[in-house]
Design an enzyme around this catalytic site. Structure first.
Site, PDB file in Angstrom:
ATOM      1  N   TYR A  25      -0.673   8.457  -2.579  1.00  0.00           N
ATOM      2  CA  TYR A  25      -0.867   8.090  -3.976  1.00  0.00           C
ATOM      3  C   TYR A  25      -2.078   8.810  -4.570  1.00  0.00           C
ATOM      4  O   TYR A  25      -2.127   9.072  -5.760  1.00  0.00           O
ATOM      5  CB  TYR A  25      -1.144   6.580  -4.094  1.00  0.00           C
ATOM      6  CG  TYR A  25       0.050   5.672  -3.956  1.00  0.00           C
ATOM      7  CD1 TYR A  25       1.329   6.151  -3.661  1.00  0.00           C
ATOM      8  CD2 TYR A  25      -0.111   4.298  -4.156  1.00  0.00           C
ATOM      9  CE1 TYR A  25       2.399   5.279  -3.541  1.00  0.00           C
ATOM     10  CE2 TYR A  25       0.960   3.429  -4.056  1.00  0.00           C
ATOM     11  CZ  TYR A  25       2.208   3.917  -3.738  1.00  0.00           C
ATOM     12  OH  TYR A  25       3.258   3.049  -3.646  1.00  0.00           O
ATOM     13  N   GLY A  26      -3.069   9.060  -3.708  1.00  0.00           N
ATOM     14  CA  GLY A  26      -4.386   9.479  -4.201  1.00  0.00           C
ATOM     15  C   GLY A  26      -4.413  10.790  -4.948  1.00  0.00           C
ATOM     16  O   GLY A  26      -5.298  11.027  -5.761  1.00  0.00           O
TER      17      GLY A  26
ATOM     18  N   CYS B  42      -4.360  -1.482  -1.954  1.00  0.00           N
ATOM     19  CA  CYS B  42      -4.504  -0.049  -2.193  1.00  0.00           C
ATOM     20  C   CYS B  42      -5.452   0.132  -3.364  1.00  0.00           C
ATOM     21  O   CYS B  42      -5.210  -0.400  -4.463  1.00  0.00           O
ATOM     22  CB  CYS B  42      -3.137   0.546  -2.521  1.00  0.00           C
ATOM     23  SG  CYS B  42      -3.196   2.275  -3.005  1.00  0.00           S
ATOM     24  N   ASN B  43      -6.521   0.869  -3.138  1.00  0.00           N
ATOM     25  CA  ASN B  43      -7.492   1.102  -4.213  1.00  0.00           C
ATOM     26  C   ASN B  43      -6.901   1.933  -5.339  1.00  0.00           C
ATOM     27  O   ASN B  43      -7.154   1.685  -6.512  1.00  0.00           O
ATOM     28  CB  ASN B  43      -8.712   1.827  -3.653  1.00  0.00           C
ATOM     29  CG  ASN B  43      -9.506   0.982  -2.682  1.00  0.00           C
ATOM     30  OD1 ASN B  43     -10.518   0.408  -3.038  1.00  0.00           O
ATOM     31  ND2 ASN B  43      -9.049   0.888  -1.449  1.00  0.00           N
ATOM     32  N   THR B  44      -6.109   2.948  -4.968  1.00  0.00           N
ATOM     33  CA  THR B  44      -5.565   3.843  -5.995  1.00  0.00           C
ATOM     34  C   THR B  44      -4.607   3.080  -6.911  1.00  0.00           C
ATOM     35  O   THR B  44      -4.645   3.229  -8.138  1.00  0.00           O
ATOM     36  CB  THR B  44      -4.845   5.030  -5.333  1.00  0.00           C
ATOM     37  OG1 THR B  44      -5.642   5.535  -4.262  1.00  0.00           O
ATOM     38  CG2 THR B  44      -4.599   6.138  -6.337  1.00  0.00           C
TER      39      THR B  44
ATOM     40  N   ASP C 297       0.881  -1.173   0.000  1.00  0.00           N
ATOM     41  CA  ASP C 297       0.000   0.000   0.000  1.00  0.00           C
ATOM     42  C   ASP C 297       0.918   1.221   0.000  1.00  0.00           C
ATOM     43  O   ASP C 297       2.130   1.105   0.197  1.00  0.00           O
ATOM     44  CB  ASP C 297      -0.907  -0.005   1.243  1.00  0.00           C
ATOM     45  CG  ASP C 297      -1.790   1.246   1.324  1.00  0.00           C
ATOM     46  OD1 ASP C 297      -2.397   1.607   0.292  1.00  0.00           O
ATOM     47  OD2 ASP C 297      -1.856   1.875   2.387  1.00  0.00           O
ATOM     48  N   SER C 298       0.318   2.384  -0.152  1.00  0.00           N
ATOM     49  CA  SER C 298       1.115   3.615  -0.101  1.00  0.00           C
ATOM     50  C   SER C 298       1.642   3.876   1.309  1.00  0.00           C
ATOM     51  O   SER C 298       2.582   4.643   1.480  1.00  0.00           O
ATOM     52  CB  SER C 298       0.264   4.804  -0.541  1.00  0.00           C
ATOM     53  OG  SER C 298      -0.795   4.991   0.382  1.00  0.00           O
TER      54      SER C 298
ATOM     55  N   CYS D 178     -10.979   3.208   0.148  1.00  0.00           N
ATOM     56  CA  CYS D 178      -9.560   3.487   0.346  1.00  0.00           C
ATOM     57  C   CYS D 178      -9.204   2.716   1.608  1.00  0.00           C
ATOM     58  O   CYS D 178      -9.936   2.786   2.607  1.00  0.00           O
ATOM     59  CB  CYS D 178      -9.317   4.979   0.554  1.00  0.00           C
ATOM     60  SG  CYS D 178      -7.643   5.351   1.154  1.00  0.00           S
ATOM     61  N   THR D 179      -8.109   1.975   1.549  1.00  0.00           N
ATOM     62  CA  THR D 179      -7.817   1.073   2.667  1.00  0.00           C
ATOM     63  C   THR D 179      -7.435   1.817   3.945  1.00  0.00           C
ATOM     64  O   THR D 179      -7.411   1.223   5.018  1.00  0.00           O
ATOM     65  CB  THR D 179      -6.725   0.066   2.277  1.00  0.00           C
ATOM     66  OG1 THR D 179      -5.582   0.778   1.769  1.00  0.00           O
ATOM     67  CG2 THR D 179      -7.233  -0.901   1.233  1.00  0.00           C
ATOM     68  N   HIS D 180      -7.160   3.111   3.834  1.00  0.00           N
ATOM     69  CA  HIS D 180      -6.913   3.892   5.051  1.00  0.00           C
ATOM     70  C   HIS D 180      -8.200   4.189   5.827  1.00  0.00           C
ATOM     71  O   HIS D 180      -8.169   4.427   7.030  1.00  0.00           O
ATOM     72  CB  HIS D 180      -6.284   5.257   4.704  1.00  0.00           C
ATOM     73  CG  HIS D 180      -4.825   5.213   4.375  1.00  0.00           C
ATOM     74  ND1 HIS D 180      -4.329   4.661   3.225  1.00  0.00           N
ATOM     75  CD2 HIS D 180      -3.743   5.694   5.065  1.00  0.00           C
ATOM     76  CE1 HIS D 180      -3.005   4.807   3.208  1.00  0.00           C
ATOM     77  NE2 HIS D 180      -2.630   5.427   4.309  1.00  0.00           N
TER      78      HIS D 180
ATOM     79  N   GLU E  12      -2.147   8.877   8.259  1.00  0.00           N
ATOM     80  CA  GLU E  12      -0.682   8.733   8.228  1.00  0.00           C
ATOM     81  C   GLU E  12      -0.022   9.493   9.382  1.00  0.00           C
ATOM     82  O   GLU E  12       1.081   9.153   9.794  1.00  0.00           O
ATOM     83  CB  GLU E  12      -0.127   9.221   6.881  1.00  0.00           C
ATOM     84  CG  GLU E  12      -0.503   8.333   5.712  1.00  0.00           C
ATOM     85  CD  GLU E  12       0.306   7.035   5.620  1.00  0.00           C
ATOM     86  OE1 GLU E  12       1.504   7.062   5.900  1.00  0.00           O
ATOM     87  OE2 GLU E  12      -0.298   5.995   5.281  1.00  0.00           O
TER      88      GLU E  12
HETATM   89  N1  DGL Z   1      -4.696   3.418   0.808  1.00  0.00           N
HETATM   90  C1  DGL Z   1      -4.718   3.856  -0.537  1.00  0.00           C
HETATM   91  C2  DGL Z   1      -5.992   3.466  -1.227  1.00  0.00           C
HETATM   92  O1  DGL Z   1      -6.622   2.503  -0.856  1.00  0.00           O
HETATM   93  C3  DGL Z   1      -4.410   5.277  -0.907  1.00  0.00           C
HETATM   94  C4  DGL Z   1      -3.749   6.192   0.001  1.00  0.00           C
HETATM   95  C5  DGL Z   1      -3.021   7.344  -0.621  1.00  0.00           C
HETATM   96  O2  DGL Z   1      -3.619   8.309  -1.110  1.00  0.00           O
HETATM   97  O3  DGL Z   1      -1.801   7.240  -0.580  1.00  0.00           O
HETATM   98  O4  DGL Z   1      -6.383   4.087  -2.188  1.00  0.00           O
END
Ligand code: DGL
Length: 268
Positions: free
Chosen positions: A35-36, A67-69, A3-4, A178-180, A146
């Site tokens: 990443y987003g 990570c979805n992105t 993941d990011s 988003c996994t966060h 984060e």
């Molecule tokens: N956790 C990531 C996701 O599921 C993205 C987080 C990010 O923006 O870095 O999309």
């Protein structure tokens, strides 16, 4: 899995619980997060680098893109080029969402990259379920996680502003795309109200990983290693911060961290 940053730990928790005999290597790309808000081409490049590193440096027999992105940016390329199965979070999340709703009015929230890619529109359409999907990007949520800020007034104020369109849309199920975001579930749920069910892709992704490994005969036989699977926690950023916050977010399994691309040649 990768993941990011810390978000994929929500998926790691589900994987460890469902597949306790499997070895796990988690790479959090905290050195390059978020990443987003980055161009999808850049994210695709990071995803390829991390996925190949998991295979080449750590001997992964399967890769979970937690990570979805990164999934939205590069899943097709990863599946085409990697020599191992690749499990994503978007398909499983979409499946959970459409089975959770009672009214057919569903929502998804995610990063700017994920939502603007249209990946969830396509994934929900592919389920064939007769639902209406509302979506919203939530810039800022990942940064709070984060920094270890998962509750508090600032998070609530931002959530109220960003989630207003979904409240107006009258959804009864909201996918945390988003996994966060599961780390912000308390606040998101308070803002959306008790009649809205929050859906996370973590459990469904772990089920998908189990199915793929089982179908390909790749599952470690139960009891082969009595102490269970070994876990390695790797970060491209500050490894001490990764250990401290990661341990708080995931639990006691995350007790040591190591830098990415430094000594990552020995399989677990
Ligand atoms: N956790 C990531 C996701 O599921 C993205 C987080 C990010 O923006 O870095 O999309």
């Amino acid at each position: 899995m990768f993941d990011s940053g810390f978000g994929g730990l929500t998926v790691a928790r589900a994987l460890i619980d469902l597949l306790p005999d499997e070895d796990l290597v988690y790479v959090g790309d905290t050195g390059r997060y978020p990443y987003g808000s980055k161009p999808l081409d850049d994210v695709r490049g990071y995803a390829r680098e991390l996925a190949w590193s998991l295979v080449d440096d750590y001997g992964a027999k399967a890769v979970v893109v937690a990570c979805n992105t990164a999934t939205a940016a590069g899943l097709d390329e990863l599946r085409a080029e990697l020599p191992v199965p690749v499990i994503d979070v978007i398909e499983p999340g979409a499946r959970s969402l459409v089975t959770t709703t009672r009214t057919g009015r569903v929502g998804v929230i995610g990063t700017v990259g994920t939502i603007s890619s249209g990946a969830y529109l396509h994934a929900v359409a592919r389920t064939g379920a007769p639902v209406h999907l509302a979506s919203a990007a939530c810039p800022g949520f990942v940064e709070f996680v984060e920094r270890g800020r998962t509750t508090g007034d600032e998070v609530t104020v931002l959530a109220e502003r960003l989630l207003a369109p979904l409240r107006d849309a009258g959804v009864d199920a909201l996918l945390l795309g988003c996994t966060h975001y599961p780390f912000l579930a308390r606040t998101i749920s308070d803002v959306m109200g008790p009649e809205v069910t929050l859906v996370s892709s973590a459990d469904e992704t772990a089920f998908a990983a189990h199915t793929v490994l089982n179908d390909l005969g790749l599952l470690r036989p139960p009891g082969e290693r009595p102490e269970g699977g070994r876990h390695r926690w790797v970060s491209s950023g500050d490894i001490e911060w990764f250990r401290m916050l990661g341990g708080r977010l995931l639990g006691p399994e995350l007790d040591t961290t190591e830098p990415w691309r430094d000594g990552g040649t020995v399989a677990p």
